[in-house]
Design an enzyme around this catalytic site. Structure first.
Site, mmCIF file in Angstrom:
data_model
loop_
_atom_site.group_PDB
_atom_site.id
_atom_site.type_symbol
_atom_site.label_atom_id
_atom_site.label_comp_id
_atom_site.label_asym_id
_atom_site.label_seq_id
_atom_site.Cartn_x
_atom_site.Cartn_y
_atom_site.Cartn_z
ATOM 1 N N ARG A 249 0.853 -1.203 0.000
ATOM 2 C CA ARG A 249 0.000 0.000 0.000
ATOM 3 C C ARG A 249 0.888 1.252 0.000
ATOM 4 O O ARG A 249 1.025 1.934 -0.995
ATOM 5 C CB ARG A 249 -0.951 -0.032 1.208
ATOM 6 C CG ARG A 249 -2.133 0.922 1.096
ATOM 7 C CD ARG A 249 -1.829 2.356 1.483
ATOM 8 N NE ARG A 249 -1.304 2.494 2.847
ATOM 9 C CZ ARG A 249 -0.743 3.611 3.289
ATOM 10 N NH1 ARG A 249 -0.615 4.666 2.516
ATOM 11 N NH2 ARG A 249 -0.261 3.670 4.519
ATOM 12 N N CYS B 174 4.737 9.270 0.180
ATOM 13 C CA CYS B 174 3.336 9.678 0.201
ATOM 14 C C CYS B 174 3.146 10.714 -0.888
ATOM 15 O O CYS B 174 3.808 11.743 -0.881
ATOM 16 C CB CYS B 174 2.947 10.248 1.567
ATOM 17 S SG CYS B 174 1.256 10.877 1.545
ATOM 18 N N ASN C 100 9.361 4.043 3.282
ATOM 19 C CA ASN C 100 9.311 3.573 4.665
ATOM 20 C C ASN C 100 10.647 2.935 5.018
ATOM 21 O O ASN C 100 11.393 2.513 4.140
ATOM 22 C CB ASN C 100 8.247 2.473 4.820
ATOM 23 C CG ASN C 100 6.855 2.970 4.541
ATOM 24 O OD1 ASN C 100 6.466 3.127 3.410
ATOM 25 N ND2 ASN C 100 6.115 3.220 5.601
HETATM 26 N N1 COA Z 1 -12.978 5.112 -2.637
HETATM 27 C C1 COA Z 1 -13.362 5.248 -3.919
HETATM 28 N N2 COA Z 1 -14.080 6.302 -4.353
HETATM 29 C C2 COA Z 1 -14.396 7.237 -3.448
HETATM 30 C C3 COA Z 1 -14.037 7.152 -2.106
HETATM 31 C C4 COA Z 1 -13.289 6.025 -1.713
HETATM 32 N N3 COA Z 1 -12.879 5.881 -0.464
HETATM 33 N N4 COA Z 1 -14.509 8.233 -1.457
HETATM 34 C C5 COA Z 1 -15.147 8.991 -2.350
HETATM 35 N N5 COA Z 1 -15.085 8.391 -3.557
HETATM 36 C C6 COA Z 1 -15.626 8.851 -4.816
HETATM 37 C C7 COA Z 1 -16.984 9.474 -4.679
HETATM 38 O O1 COA Z 1 -17.990 8.473 -4.724
HETATM 39 C C8 COA Z 1 -17.017 10.410 -5.865
HETATM 40 O O2 COA Z 1 -17.277 9.669 -7.034
HETATM 41 P P1 COA Z 1 -18.051 10.306 -8.288
HETATM 42 O O3 COA Z 1 -17.169 11.414 -8.786
HETATM 43 O O4 COA Z 1 -18.159 9.173 -9.234
HETATM 44 O O5 COA Z 1 -19.337 10.798 -7.709
HETATM 45 C C9 COA Z 1 -15.594 10.899 -5.971
HETATM 46 O O6 COA Z 1 -14.791 9.901 -5.312
HETATM 47 C C10 COA Z 1 -15.380 12.256 -5.320
HETATM 48 O O7 COA Z 1 -15.916 12.219 -4.004
HETATM 49 P P2 COA Z 1 -15.588 13.330 -2.945
HETATM 50 O O8 COA Z 1 -16.221 12.998 -1.649
HETATM 51 O O9 COA Z 1 -15.903 14.684 -3.546
HETATM 52 O O10 COA Z 1 -14.073 13.109 -2.765
HETATM 53 P P3 COA Z 1 -12.833 14.023 -3.106
HETATM 54 O O11 COA Z 1 -12.709 14.245 -4.565
HETATM 55 O O12 COA Z 1 -12.828 15.196 -2.197
HETATM 56 O O13 COA Z 1 -11.662 12.996 -2.659
HETATM 57 C C11 COA Z 1 -10.946 11.160 -1.296
HETATM 58 C C12 COA Z 1 -11.630 12.498 -1.343
HETATM 59 C C13 COA Z 1 -10.763 10.770 0.161
HETATM 60 C C14 COA Z 1 -11.815 10.139 -1.993
HETATM 61 C C15 COA Z 1 -9.606 11.240 -2.050
HETATM 62 O O14 COA Z 1 -8.939 12.404 -1.663
HETATM 63 C C16 COA Z 1 -8.749 10.053 -1.731
HETATM 64 O O15 COA Z 1 -9.008 8.941 -2.151
HETATM 65 N N6 COA Z 1 -7.666 10.258 -0.995
HETATM 66 C C17 COA Z 1 -6.803 9.177 -0.596
HETATM 67 C C18 COA Z 1 -5.513 9.705 -0.159
HETATM 68 C C19 COA Z 1 -4.554 8.593 0.197
HETATM 69 O O16 COA Z 1 -4.749 7.422 -0.044
HETATM 70 N N7 COA Z 1 -3.441 8.995 0.760
HETATM 71 C C20 COA Z 1 -2.409 8.110 1.114
HETATM 72 C C21 COA Z 1 -2.701 7.310 2.317
HETATM 73 S S1 COA Z 1 -2.462 8.122 3.848
HETATM 74 ZN ZN ZN Z 2 3.700 6.107 5.431
#
Ligand code: COA
Ligand code: ZN
Length: 308
Positions: free
Chosen positions: A17, A245, A254
């Protein structure tokens, strides 16, 4: 050697991951499964096998449902735990639908990091996490709460240890099974680690406390040692030191699993991990991602093997 060093230590490999999410080369679910199986073969007690995140935000984690479904028959084997990262409640729902029995959800030591990662402020991310724990308790799903940037934030700078202490208290009270302090950008120093882990363990005991270090400034292993001295017995690490990240500028890989396991075993801490099999997993990680070996132990292990 102090007697308590002889106890077992749980190492969680987060390479599939944290490692793969930051590689220029995106692996297929089939290749991710190969790597995870190699880590399980090596005896890893826990592996973070992917993340249920937006594929737009983190393309490398697309298909985690396929990965998890294909690993189902292994889940629970010899008590090996397969965990997935969930950034929000939607991620939790998707994870459980794909069969996850253990999730890692993220809390933050700063607003700016929460915004960069999940477009929420720190308190909004905590509310989402509290909702996840509430549901996970009902579903019988194991929860690790990882506090990102628990020492320093790339945007907001130093993080108040008092704030981290409050977050730890709140989420252990809410029922988190494990609380992991993450140095997301590899900025912590061993004295700071000793101090924070010491105070957290004094208050809560060591059973549920883990640490997650990045090796950005070559302090990963010494920070593991500092936490170990405080009594921490759970560490995240990444095979071949893969990682970083995408949302935290300056974060590199890591601390390498090989380095952590070798140090622990040399010190008499039992990890249950076979170093030769871990070396094979590390070589596989390098050939799949096209990266050079990370950490220091793998080169030594390889030499030792060819000289036997
Ligand atoms: N998995 C898959 N899709 C997701 C989701 C998830 N956990 N959470 C939201 N979505 C989808 C929504 O359904 C929406 O889909 P649509 O455009 O088809 O309607 C879209 O993503 C946007 O949703 P929204 O709530 O507006 O999210 P966002 O664009 O503000 O993004 C996250 C928020 C959390 C989904 C995104 O920033 C993300 O995945 N971040 C992960 C960061 C990460 O992994 N960092 C490293 C680990 S620490
Ligand atoms: Zn980390």
């Amino acid at each position: 050697m102090p007697e308590e060093m002889g106890q077992g230590v749980v190492v969680t490999d987060v390479g599939p991951r944290d490692g793969l999410q930051n590689q220029p080369k995106i692996l297929t679910p089939a290749d991710r499964i190969l790597l995870i199986n190699a880590l399980l073969e090596a005896g890893m007690q826990q592996v973070e096998v992917g993340a249920f995140v937006s594929a737009k935000a983190v393309p490398a984690m697309a298909g985690t449902d396929v990965v998890l479904e294909n690993l189902q028959e292994r889940a629970g084997h010899d008590g090996q735990v397969l965990s997935v990262l969930v950034p929000n409640y939607r991620g939790y729902e998707l994870a459980v639908a794909a069969g996850a029995r253990s999730v890692c959800m993220v809390l933050y030591g700063s607003d700016a990091m929460a915004q960069a990662n999940v477009r929420m402020n720190r308190l909004q991310a905590e509310s989402a996490a509290a909702k996840i724990i509430g549901q996970a308790k009902k579903d019988g799903v194991r929860v690790t709460s990882t506090i990102a940037v628990a020492f320093e934030c790339p945007f907001d700078g130093a993080v108040d240890p008092g704030l981290i202490g409050e977050i730890v208290r709140r989420f252990l009270d809410l029922g988190a099974d494990e609380l992991c302090l993450a140095d997301t950008i590899g900025a912590a120093n061993p004295r700071q680690v000793r101090s924070l882990t010491g105070s957290v363990i004094q208050e809560h005991g060591a059973e549920q406390i883990g640490c997650h270090f990045h090796d950005t400034r070559a302090l990963g292993l010494v920070n593991v040692y500092a936490a170990l001295e405080s009594g921490v017995r759970r560490f995240d690490a990444s095979v071949s030191g893969l990682g970083g990240c995408p949302f935290a500028p300056g974060a590199s890989g890591n601390v390498a699993t090989e380095d952590v396991v070798m140090m622990l075993e040399l010190m008499g801490c039992r990890t249950g991990i076979d170093l030769d099999a871990l070396l094979r997993a590390s070589e596989l990680a390098q050939s799949l991602t096209g990266t050079a070996p990370g950490g220091r132990a793998s080169a030594w292990l390889k030499r030792r093997k060819t000289h036997l």
